[in-house]
Design a protein around this motif. Structure first.
Motif, short mmCIF file in Angstrom:
data_model
loop_
_atom_site.label_atom_id
_atom_site.label_comp_id
_atom_site.label_asym_id
_atom_site.label_seq_id
_atom_site.Cartn_x
_atom_site.Cartn_y
_atom_site.Cartn_z
N LYS A 35 0.62 -0.84 0.03
CA LYS A 35 0.30 0.18 -0.13
C LYS A 35 1.07 0.40 -0.29
O LYS A 35 2.19 1.02 0.87
CB LYS A 35 -0.64 0.07 1.41
N ILE A 36 0.88 1.98 -0.65
CA ILE A 36 1.17 3.56 -1.02
C ILE A 36 -0.17 4.47 -0.89
O ILE A 36 -0.83 4.57 -0.97
CB ILE A 36 2.00 3.91 -2.02
N PHE A 37 0.47 5.35 0.63
CA PHE A 37 -0.55 6.11 0.81
C PHE A 37 0.20 7.70 0.60
O PHE A 37 1.28 7.68 0.92
CB PHE A 37 -0.98 6.82 2.23
N VAL A 38 -0.90 8.67 -0.34
CA VAL A 38 -0.51 10.14 -1.03
C VAL A 38 -1.48 11.10 -0.32
O VAL A 38 -2.72 10.41 -0.46
CB VAL A 38 -0.45 10.38 -2.06
N ARG A 39 -1.46 11.66 0.85
CA ARG A 39 -1.32 12.42 1.81
C ARG A 39 -2.01 13.63 1.64
O ARG A 39 -1.02 14.17 0.56
CB ARG A 39 -0.99 13.14 2.90
#
Length: 422
Positions: free
Chosen positions: A316-320
């Motif tokens: 998982k990659i989260f980009v806020r």
């Protein structure tokens, strides 16, 4: 909320836990009671039914006692060519008498650090096994690399594990690296004997401003080892973190690896290779969290699966929302060598910012028959040709290891497994 029952395999650990770090342990205990042992219906463990395996084999866990480790065993276990310092562990307990005194680096027991923010990086609410460790671990090791310190040679974390059925080994490691410091850690575990064992490991890594931190890990343990590891890293502005995880053996292995990019111009790299045969099951769950603008992450995991082995990759990659100008790349490639081998792969992106460059993908396939024929046509037998192609496939991950002696050692292990040595 779940409650502890007499059937809960971890009840004895939670009821007999040490009394230090009371608030952290209480929080972790409550987190575990909320989560419980993961069932197959739990989304994060849907392909890895570790709860069933534990409950089938063990009715009640107790802490594993340290085993005797000799100087001769330590020296014979260090891979050829390694020249750095060594920190030795026995069933998770730090053995200072067999370990190096590392110049300029503080090494002490976690129990001596009453003000340590235990669980502030590897948060117990994120995973039930992280919660179990925090609630019940007996002691661990605290490593601090001071500001502007450059450790030129790698530090080897050398663990020896041997437990009886019903015992749990719970290593706990805290590593903090000061601003502008550079260091590389190699994490290697050696299983002694063939008794089934359960290892529940937590490592918290804290990198400062402009740090260079590498964390390499080799999992080549006993065929009867069940292991869960939670390794989580925070890095700050202008810092670079690189992890390489190599999984070769075990019964059931679950790796939770998380990276939090907390400063601008920070860079995180996560690489892995899992080379499985028999009925080995390895589950790699990764998380990269971009929280601020101008950060970059690169992730590449490769799997080679034979026999009835099973692999899982969930990245998982989260980009806020505030993390504009983010570059994030994720790829998982797999080769299946038998009809009975299984891979479940799920790369994911969750993006709330609009000025980013992100990509993710996965592949699952078999060996290239044309390339195999090409090598055979030039006098290389079929088994060696297969080994060469598979080694070339794995090499893209191995080349990320900057410590030459460790890269050579891992290279040798993989070539031996693949049969590509001449």
């Amino acid at each position: 909320m779940s409650t502890l029952t007499k059937q809960d395999t971890f009840i004895s650990l939670l009821e007999t836990a040490p009394k230090n770090f009371d608030s952290a342990r209480t929080l972790a205990r409550e987190s575990y009671l909320t989560q419980g042992i993961p069932a197959i219906k739990a989304e994060e463990y849907k392909f890895t039914n570790i709860g069933k395996k534990l409950e089938q084999n063990i009715s009640n866990f107790t802490p594993a006692l340290p085993i005797e480790v000799s100087t001769e065993l330590v020296q014979s276990s260090i891979f050829e060519g390694f020249e750095g310092d060594v920190l030795v562990f026995s069933n998770g307990k730090f053995l200072s008498e067999l370990s190096s005194k590392i110049e300029g680096v503080e090494v002490s027991l976690i129990s001596e650090k009453s003000d340590l923010a235990l669980g502030s990086i590897a948060k117990p609410e994120k995973d039930p096994f992280a919660a179990i460790n925090q609630a019940s671990f007996e002691d661990g090791i605290f490593i601090s690399v001071p500001r502007k310190t450059q450790i030129e040679k790698a530090i080897l974390l050398l663990s020896f594990n041997q437990s009886n059925v019903g015992q749990v080994i719970q290593p706990r490691i805290w590593i903090e690296v000061g601003d502008f410091a550079e260091v590389t850690f190699i994490d290697q575990t050696i299983s002694i004997g063939s008794t089934p064992s359960f290892v529940n490991k937590v490592v918290e890594l804290k990198g400062g401003v402009n740090t260079q931190l590498n964390y390499y890990r080799l999992q080549n343990e006993g065929k009867n080892t069940i292991e869960v590891s939670n390794i989580e890293t925070d890095i700050q502005k202008d810092a670079k973190f690189t992890s390489v995880n190599i999984s070769l053996s075990g019964d059931l292995v679950r790796n939770n690896l998380s990276l939090n990019l907390l400063g601008s111009n920070s860079e995180g790299n996560m690489y892995g290779i899992f080379l499985l045969n028999g009925k080995t099951h390895v589950d790699n769950h990764t998380n990269v969290d971009h929280t601020i603008p101008h950060s970059e992450s690169n992730e590449l995991y490769k799997g080679i699966l034979a026999d009835q082995s099973r692999g899982v990759f969930n990245g998982k990659i989260f980009v806020r929302q505030d993390a504009q100008k983010t570059n994030a790349f994720q790829q998982n490639n797999n080769i299946l060598l038998s009809d009975d081998a299984i891979i479940n792969t799920k790369p994911q992106l969750e993006i709330w910012a609009d000025d980013v460059k992100c990509s993710h993908g996965c592949t699952v396939g078999q060996l290239d028959e044309e390339a195999l024929f090409y090598l055979q046509a030039r006098g290389i037998d079929k088994m060696q040709a297969k080994g060469l192609l598979l080694y070339a496939f794995a090499g893209e991950v191995l080349e990320k290891i900057e410590v030459e002696s460790f890269r050579t050692y891992c290279d040798s292990l993989i070539q031996e497994r693949l049969g590509s040595k001449f």
